[in-house]
Write an enzyme that holds these catalytic residues in place. Structure first.
Site, PDB file in Angstrom:
ATOM      1  N   ASP A 186      -9.895  -0.266  -9.279  1.00  0.00           N
ATOM      2  CA  ASP A 186     -10.334  -1.175  -8.220  1.00  0.00           C
ATOM      3  C   ASP A 186     -11.576  -0.611  -7.553  1.00  0.00           C
ATOM      4  O   ASP A 186     -12.697  -0.900  -7.966  1.00  0.00           O
ATOM      5  CB  ASP A 186      -9.188  -1.374  -7.225  1.00  0.00           C
ATOM      6  CG  ASP A 186      -9.531  -2.345  -6.110  1.00  0.00           C
ATOM      7  OD1 ASP A 186     -10.685  -2.777  -6.018  1.00  0.00           O
ATOM      8  OD2 ASP A 186      -8.638  -2.682  -5.306  1.00  0.00           O
TER       9      ASP A 186
ATOM     10  N   GLU B  49      -2.344   0.365  -8.667  1.00  0.00           N
ATOM     11  CA  GLU B  49      -3.804   0.436  -8.575  1.00  0.00           C
ATOM     12  C   GLU B  49      -4.261   1.797  -8.066  1.00  0.00           C
ATOM     13  O   GLU B  49      -3.641   2.367  -7.156  1.00  0.00           O
ATOM     14  CB  GLU B  49      -4.318  -0.662  -7.635  1.00  0.00           C
ATOM     15  CG  GLU B  49      -3.994  -2.070  -8.120  1.00  0.00           C
ATOM     16  CD  GLU B  49      -4.351  -3.134  -7.101  1.00  0.00           C
ATOM     17  OE1 GLU B  49      -5.136  -2.839  -6.169  1.00  0.00           O
ATOM     18  OE2 GLU B  49      -3.838  -4.262  -7.223  1.00  0.00           O
TER      19      GLU B  49
ATOM     20  N   LYS C 149     -13.391  -7.543  -7.332  1.00  0.00           N
ATOM     21  CA  LYS C 149     -13.725  -7.950  -5.975  1.00  0.00           C
ATOM     22  C   LYS C 149     -15.208  -8.326  -5.959  1.00  0.00           C
ATOM     23  O   LYS C 149     -16.072  -7.464  -6.180  1.00  0.00           O
ATOM     24  CB  LYS C 149     -13.479  -6.806  -4.992  1.00  0.00           C
ATOM     25  CG  LYS C 149     -12.011  -6.469  -4.760  1.00  0.00           C
ATOM     26  CD  LYS C 149     -11.915  -5.414  -3.661  1.00  0.00           C
ATOM     27  CE  LYS C 149     -10.491  -5.303  -3.151  1.00  0.00           C
ATOM     28  NZ  LYS C 149      -9.771  -4.203  -3.819  1.00  0.00           N
TER      29      LYS C 149
ATOM     30  N   LYS D 159       0.847  -1.183   0.000  1.00  0.00           N
ATOM     31  CA  LYS D 159       0.000   0.000   0.000  1.00  0.00           C
ATOM     32  C   LYS D 159       0.887   1.239   0.000  1.00  0.00           C
ATOM     33  O   LYS D 159       1.755   1.387   0.867  1.00  0.00           O
ATOM     34  CB  LYS D 159      -0.911   0.012   1.229  1.00  0.00           C
ATOM     35  CG  LYS D 159      -1.856  -1.168   1.323  1.00  0.00           C
ATOM     36  CD  LYS D 159      -3.002  -1.028   0.347  1.00  0.00           C
ATOM     37  CE  LYS D 159      -4.045  -2.109   0.572  1.00  0.00           C
ATOM     38  NZ  LYS D 159      -5.211  -1.956  -0.327  1.00  0.00           N
TER      39      LYS D 159
ATOM     40  N   ASP E  97      -0.495  -0.224  -4.597  1.00  0.00           N
ATOM     41  CA  ASP E  97      -1.897   0.182  -4.499  1.00  0.00           C
ATOM     42  C   ASP E  97      -1.973   1.508  -3.758  1.00  0.00           C
ATOM     43  O   ASP E  97      -1.672   1.576  -2.561  1.00  0.00           O
ATOM     44  CB  ASP E  97      -2.701  -0.894  -3.761  1.00  0.00           C
ATOM     45  CG  ASP E  97      -4.199  -0.606  -3.767  1.00  0.00           C
ATOM     46  OD1 ASP E  97      -4.604   0.431  -4.313  1.00  0.00           O
ATOM     47  OD2 ASP E  97      -4.952  -1.442  -3.232  1.00  0.00           O
TER      48      ASP E  97
END
Length: 352
Positions: free
Chosen positions: A242, A217, A262, A162, A191
């Site tokens: 995302d 992302e 997801k 992250k 991300d």
């Protein structure tokens, strides 16, 4: 019309709340998570087969609020007893995405068991028995370098971090230090969770040119398609959508080279599979990840990943079970960057 066998009828619905603590805080540009709460959906048919689904709302990721999810589960489930799984699936309304995804997963679990198939083969007859996965390393913090080295030592070749938690220059320097210690072939999946404006995102992408970045992302706080397309044109690696896919209606034409699927934000396994087919037709690649659900949700995502990616070309984000201090069932546990899927019919997981 021929009636379905009576022993395939759903006879009972159970909604079991849970609260699972994490081993350590999960931090991103959208905030911190210390636990995951939700509901286990359990459907039982006349032969005492059990179908499982996980509803773990996470509004930061694009799902509904927990209150709305609970209301929707109770409302939608009232009509299930007395129906077969195919009948219930054909009539399942749109609904809030996490609630709908949980009910759909439980129905598909029952349907696959009735057919004697692993759930992935109900979704795609050619789905493989294992999929590649990335290591989920959490935030780019002081411990990230050690976690990356450990994951690479365990055979992971795609390491997810992250970013967007510190100034761009500091994070680029930290990534360079991590990359310097990685073995050949190891790459970084990053991300940003919508952390930046366009100038900051452009600066970060430019600074990644000398690094082994596999993808990035959600770089933009406001994911405008034109700005994303400009950034993708300057990046030598895929940018990915995302959270901004919530609702299942990506911009056309797609401004990036990858979609992150997801089930909980897209309304289920079948909507995610349909979106993957649309993406492939547009020349866009897909990966499947969890939304940090329990083991039940993680196994459903893993079955989907096999159906979305029969050739196992991508590393999917399924190795999140180790973040939980305790879980509802044994979570997906990869070895050397690969996850073997259950051969049993259905979802392949049981609750003790």
């Amino acid at each position: 019309m021929r009636s379905m066998p009576a022993d395939t009828l759903i006879v009972r619905f159970e909604l079991l709340p849970y609260h699972l603590p994490l081993r350590r805080e999960w931090r991103s540009a959208r905030g911190a998570i210390r636990h995951r709460s939700g509901w286990l959906v359990r459907l039982i048919d006349a032969r005492d087969r059990t179908g499982l689904g996980d509803c773990a709302p996470l509004p930061e990721a694009g799902t509904e609020l927990p209150e709305r999810a609970g209301q929707a589960l109770r409302l939608l489930a009232r009509a299930l007893p007395g129906q077969t799984p195919p009948q219930a699936l054909s009539a399942l309304p749109a609904g809030p995405p996490a609630a709908r995804a949980a009910l759909e997963a439980a129905l598909l679990d029952l349907q696959a068991q009735t057919a004697g198939l692993p759930l992935r083969r109900l979704l795609d007859a050619g789905a493989p028995d294992r999929v590649r996965v990335n290591a989920a390393l959490g935030p780019l913090d002081a411990g990230a370098r050690a976690r990356a080295a450990a994951a690479a030592g365990h055979g992971f070749t795609v390491l997810k971090l992250k970013v967007g938690l510190a100034p761009v220059t500091e994070e680029l320097a930290a990534l360079a230090r991590i990359a310097a210690g990685l073995p050949p072939g190891a790459t970084l999946r990053l991300d940003a969770n919508g952390a930046w404006n366009e100038p900051a995102a452009a600066a970060f992408i430019a600074g990644c040119r000398a690094l082994p970045v596999e993808s990035l992302e959600e770089p933009l706080r406001h994911p405008d398609p034109e700005r994303l397309a400009r950034l993708q044109g300057d990046a030598g690696f895929p940018l990915a959508l995302d959270e901004s896919l919530a609702g299942g209606t990506p911009p056309v034409p797609l401004p990036v080279r990858r979609l992150v699927l997801k089930p909980a934000t897209l309304g289920g396994l079948r909507p995610a599979l349909a979106l993957a087919a649309q993406a492939r037709a547009a020349g866009c690649e897909c990966v499947v990840t969890t939304t940090l659900e329990s083991a039940v949700g993680a196994w459903a995502a893993a079955q989907l990943a096999a159906a979305v990616d029969p050739a196992s070309r991508r590393a999917h984000g399924l190795a999140t079970g180790a973040w939980f201090a305790r879980d509802l069932a044994p979570a997906p546990s990869p070895a050397a960057g690969w996850l073997s899927l259950p051969s049993a019919p259905g979802l392949g997981v049981a609750i003790p």
